[in-house]
Design a protein around this motif. Sequence first.
Motif, PDB file in Angstrom:
ATOM      1  N   TRP A   1     -41.362  -3.230 -33.842  1.00 29.11           N
ATOM      2  CA  TRP A   1     -41.784  -1.877 -34.223  1.00 29.11           C
ATOM      3  C   TRP A   1     -43.121  -1.513 -33.589  1.00 29.11           C
ATOM      4  O   TRP A   1     -43.270  -0.444 -33.006  1.00 29.11           O
ATOM      5  N   LEU A   2     -44.089  -2.402 -33.717  1.00 26.38           N
ATOM      6  CA  LEU A   2     -45.421  -2.110 -33.190  1.00 26.38           C
ATOM      7  C   LEU A   2     -45.434  -2.021 -31.665  1.00 26.38           C
ATOM      8  O   LEU A   2     -46.247  -1.311 -31.086  1.00 26.38           O
ATOM      9  N   LYS A   3     -44.524  -2.724 -31.033  1.00 23.48           N
ATOM     10  CA  LYS A   3     -44.439  -2.682 -29.574  1.00 23.48           C
ATOM     11  C   LYS A   3     -43.815  -1.368 -29.101  1.00 23.48           C
ATOM     12  O   LYS A   3     -44.258  -0.772 -28.127  1.00 23.48           O
ATOM     13  N   ASN A   4     -42.761  -0.905 -29.792  1.00 21.77           N
ATOM     14  CA  ASN A   4     -42.079   0.297 -29.356  1.00 21.77           C
ATOM     15  C   ASN A   4     -41.298   0.917 -30.527  1.00 21.77           C
ATOM     16  O   ASN A   4     -40.108   0.658 -30.686  1.00 21.77           O
ATOM     17  N   PRO A   5     -41.971   1.724 -31.342  1.00 19.99           N
ATOM     18  CA  PRO A   5     -41.319   2.294 -32.526  1.00 19.99           C
ATOM     19  C   PRO A   5     -40.071   3.118 -32.208  1.00 19.99           C
ATOM     20  O   PRO A   5     -39.090   3.064 -32.942  1.00 19.99           O
ATOM     21  N   LYS A   6     -40.091   3.862 -31.133  1.00 24.74           N
ATOM     22  CA  LYS A   6     -38.947   4.721 -30.790  1.00 24.74           C
ATOM     23  C   LYS A   6     -37.727   3.883 -30.417  1.00 24.74           C
ATOM     24  O   LYS A   6     -36.599   4.263 -30.722  1.00 24.74           O
ATOM     25  N   GLU A   7     -37.943   2.763 -29.775  1.00 22.96           N
ATOM     26  CA  GLU A   7     -36.833   1.880 -29.414  1.00 22.96           C
ATOM     27  C   GLU A   7     -36.329   1.100 -30.626  1.00 22.96           C
ATOM     28  O   GLU A   7     -35.128   0.894 -30.780  1.00 22.96           O
ATOM     29  N   PHE A   8     -37.242   0.672 -31.494  1.00 23.84           N
ATOM     30  CA  PHE A   8     -36.855  -0.123 -32.664  1.00 23.84           C
ATOM     31  C   PHE A   8     -35.957   0.661 -33.610  1.00 23.84           C
ATOM     32  O   PHE A   8     -34.967   0.135 -34.113  1.00 23.84           O
ATOM     33  N   ALA A   9     -36.309   1.897 -33.872  1.00 30.92           N
ATOM     34  CA  ALA A   9     -35.530   2.728 -34.798  1.00 30.92           C
ATOM     35  C   ALA A   9     -35.387   4.117 -34.190  1.00 30.92           C
ATOM     36  O   ALA A   9     -36.206   5.001 -34.431  1.00 30.92           O
ATOM     37  N   LYS A  10     -34.353   4.272 -33.379  1.00 30.99           N
ATOM     38  CA  LYS A  10     -34.134   5.557 -32.710  1.00 30.99           C
ATOM     39  C   LYS A  10     -33.971   6.668 -33.750  1.00 30.99           C
ATOM     40  O   LYS A  10     -33.224   6.524 -34.701  1.00 30.99           O
ATOM     41  N   GLY A  11     -34.748   7.750 -33.557  1.00 34.92           N
ATOM     42  CA  GLY A  11     -34.695   8.873 -34.483  1.00 34.92           C
ATOM     43  C   GLY A  11     -35.776   8.846 -35.551  1.00 34.92           C
ATOM     44  O   GLY A  11     -35.824   9.737 -36.385  1.00 34.92           O
ATOM     45  N   ASN A  12     -36.663   7.842 -35.514  1.00 35.99           N
ATOM     46  CA  ASN A  12     -37.746   7.819 -36.503  1.00 35.99           C
ATOM     47  C   ASN A  12     -38.781   8.883 -36.157  1.00 35.99           C
ATOM     48  O   ASN A  12     -38.780   9.417 -35.049  1.00 35.99           O
ATOM     49  N   LYS A  13     -39.669   9.174 -37.092  1.00 32.53           N
ATOM     50  CA  LYS A  13     -40.630  10.268 -36.933  1.00 32.53           C
ATOM     51  C   LYS A  13     -41.967   9.850 -36.328  1.00 32.53           C
ATOM     52  O   LYS A  13     -42.782  10.701 -36.024  1.00 32.53           O
ATOM     53  N   MET A  14     -42.207   8.554 -36.159  1.00 33.38           N
ATOM     54  CA  MET A  14     -43.517   8.109 -35.703  1.00 33.38           C
ATOM     55  C   MET A  14     -43.738   8.463 -34.225  1.00 33.38           C
ATOM     56  O   MET A  14     -42.918   8.133 -33.373  1.00 33.38           O
ATOM     57  N   ALA A  15     -44.867   9.105 -33.946  1.00 32.12           N
ATOM     58  CA  ALA A  15     -45.170   9.560 -32.595  1.00 32.12           C
ATOM     59  C   ALA A  15     -45.908   8.510 -31.761  1.00 32.12           C
ATOM     60  O   ALA A  15     -46.011   8.655 -30.554  1.00 32.12           O
TER      61      ALA A  15
ATOM     62  N   VAL B   1     -58.114  -3.436 -34.282  1.00 29.60           N
ATOM     63  CA  VAL B   1     -56.975  -2.809 -33.615  1.00 29.60           C
ATOM     64  C   VAL B   1     -56.338  -1.755 -34.517  1.00 29.60           C
ATOM     65  O   VAL B   1     -55.868  -0.720 -34.039  1.00 29.60           O
ATOM     66  N   PHE B   2     -56.347  -2.000 -35.826  1.00 27.23           N
ATOM     67  CA  PHE B   2     -55.738  -1.067 -36.784  1.00 27.23           C
ATOM     68  C   PHE B   2     -56.375   0.319 -36.712  1.00 27.23           C
ATOM     69  O   PHE B   2     -55.747   1.309 -37.122  1.00 27.23           O
ATOM     70  N   LYS B   3     -57.559   0.435 -36.160  1.00 18.74           N
ATOM     71  CA  LYS B   3     -58.200   1.752 -36.030  1.00 18.74           C
ATOM     72  C   LYS B   3     -57.326   2.705 -35.228  1.00 18.74           C
ATOM     73  O   LYS B   3     -57.389   3.914 -35.421  1.00 18.74           O
ATOM     74  N   LYS B   4     -56.461   2.151 -34.351  1.00 18.42           N
ATOM     75  CA  LYS B   4     -55.517   2.981 -33.596  1.00 18.42           C
ATOM     76  C   LYS B   4     -54.453   3.569 -34.531  1.00 18.42           C
ATOM     77  O   LYS B   4     -53.818   4.565 -34.206  1.00 18.42           O
ATOM     78  N   CYS B   5     -54.250   2.935 -35.667  1.00 16.26           N
ATOM     79  CA  CYS B   5     -53.215   3.344 -36.632  1.00 16.26           C
ATOM     80  C   CYS B   5     -53.785   4.209 -37.759  1.00 16.26           C
ATOM     81  O   CYS B   5     -53.031   4.901 -38.457  1.00 16.26           O
ATOM     82  N   ALA B   6     -55.099   4.136 -37.949  1.00 19.27           N
ATOM     83  CA  ALA B   6     -55.739   4.693 -39.139  1.00 19.27           C
ATOM     84  C   ALA B   6     -55.695   6.217 -39.215  1.00 19.27           C
ATOM     85  O   ALA B   6     -55.890   6.779 -40.293  1.00 19.27           O
ATOM     86  N   ALA B   7     -55.418   6.895 -38.130  1.00 14.27           N
ATOM     87  CA  ALA B   7     -55.302   8.350 -38.205  1.00 14.27           C
ATOM     88  C   ALA B   7     -54.098   8.759 -39.056  1.00 14.27           C
ATOM     89  O   ALA B   7     -54.126   9.798 -39.717  1.00 14.27           O
TER      90      ALA B   7
ATOM     91  N   PRO C   1     -57.268  -0.900 -51.417  1.00 14.38           N
ATOM     92  CA  PRO C   1     -57.090  -0.524 -52.833  1.00 14.38           C
ATOM     93  C   PRO C   1     -56.915   0.972 -53.076  1.00 14.38           C
ATOM     94  O   PRO C   1     -56.196   1.373 -53.975  1.00 14.38           O
ATOM     95  N   GLU C   2     -57.546   1.788 -52.297  1.00 16.08           N
ATOM     96  CA  GLU C   2     -57.472   3.243 -52.499  1.00 16.08           C
ATOM     97  C   GLU C   2     -56.533   3.915 -51.497  1.00 16.08           C
ATOM     98  O   GLU C   2     -56.549   5.144 -51.372  1.00 16.08           O
ATOM     99  N   ALA C   3     -55.710   3.158 -50.804  1.00 21.23           N
ATOM    100  CA  ALA C   3     -54.847   3.706 -49.753  1.00 21.23           C
ATOM    101  C   ALA C   3     -53.842   4.701 -50.315  1.00 21.23           C
ATOM    102  O   ALA C   3     -53.246   4.478 -51.364  1.00 21.23           O
ATOM    103  N   LYS C   4     -53.710   5.790 -49.617  1.00 21.11           N
ATOM    104  CA  LYS C   4     -52.740   6.835 -49.956  1.00 21.11           C
ATOM    105  C   LYS C   4     -51.923   7.130 -48.700  1.00 21.11           C
ATOM    106  O   LYS C   4     -52.335   6.846 -47.592  1.00 21.11           O
ATOM    107  N   ASN C   5     -50.773   7.746 -48.897  1.00 23.77           N
ATOM    108  CA  ASN C   5     -49.971   8.183 -47.761  1.00 23.77           C
ATOM    109  C   ASN C   5     -50.718   9.265 -46.998  1.00 23.77           C
ATOM    110  O   ASN C   5     -51.411  10.093 -47.598  1.00 23.77           O
ATOM    111  N   LYS C   6     -50.567   9.235 -45.697  1.00 27.02           N
ATOM    112  CA  LYS C   6     -51.098  10.284 -44.825  1.00 27.02           C
ATOM    113  C   LYS C   6     -49.883  10.878 -44.107  1.00 27.02           C
ATOM    114  O   LYS C   6     -48.841  11.038 -44.739  1.00 27.02           O
ATOM    115  N   VAL C   7     -50.013  11.111 -42.821  1.00 24.16           N
ATOM    116  CA  VAL C   7     -48.864  11.522 -42.024  1.00 24.16           C
ATOM    117  C   VAL C   7     -47.796  10.425 -42.089  1.00 24.16           C
ATOM    118  O   VAL C   7     -46.609  10.698 -42.147  1.00 24.16           O
TER     119      VAL C   7
END
Length: 130
Positions: free
Chosen positions: A92-106, A31-37, A43-49
Amino acid sequence: MKKSLVLTAVLLASFATGAQAAGDAANGEKVFKKCAACHAVGPEAKNKVGPHLNNVVGAAIGKHAEDFKYSKALTDLGDAGKVWDEANLSAWLKNPKEFAKGNKMAFAGLKKEEEIADVIAYLGTFSKTQ
């Protein structure tokens, strides 16, 4: 005889529910593949968008990836003492915009409760608090 069958059915149902609530990390990896973009783990994880998600489970909201610029909506939650526990991650995973209004996650969110539980279990495998 009927009482023992009913009791057995109730016990089996409660075990099944408990197992589902804990989530399946192997399915969460899929399921995380939906998040991986936008996010990485491992171990080698870096920040992306979005920020890397190592050690996110149990961390203060908007703080775990120190070199990522979080939205004010998330840093305010962390400043208020909120952490990425199972309840907050689920919301958050259910509805990021509702959980934290004004966040940047699309991302619109995950709709299936079992997928949410599975992703949280998967993220837990990359968190020191788990």
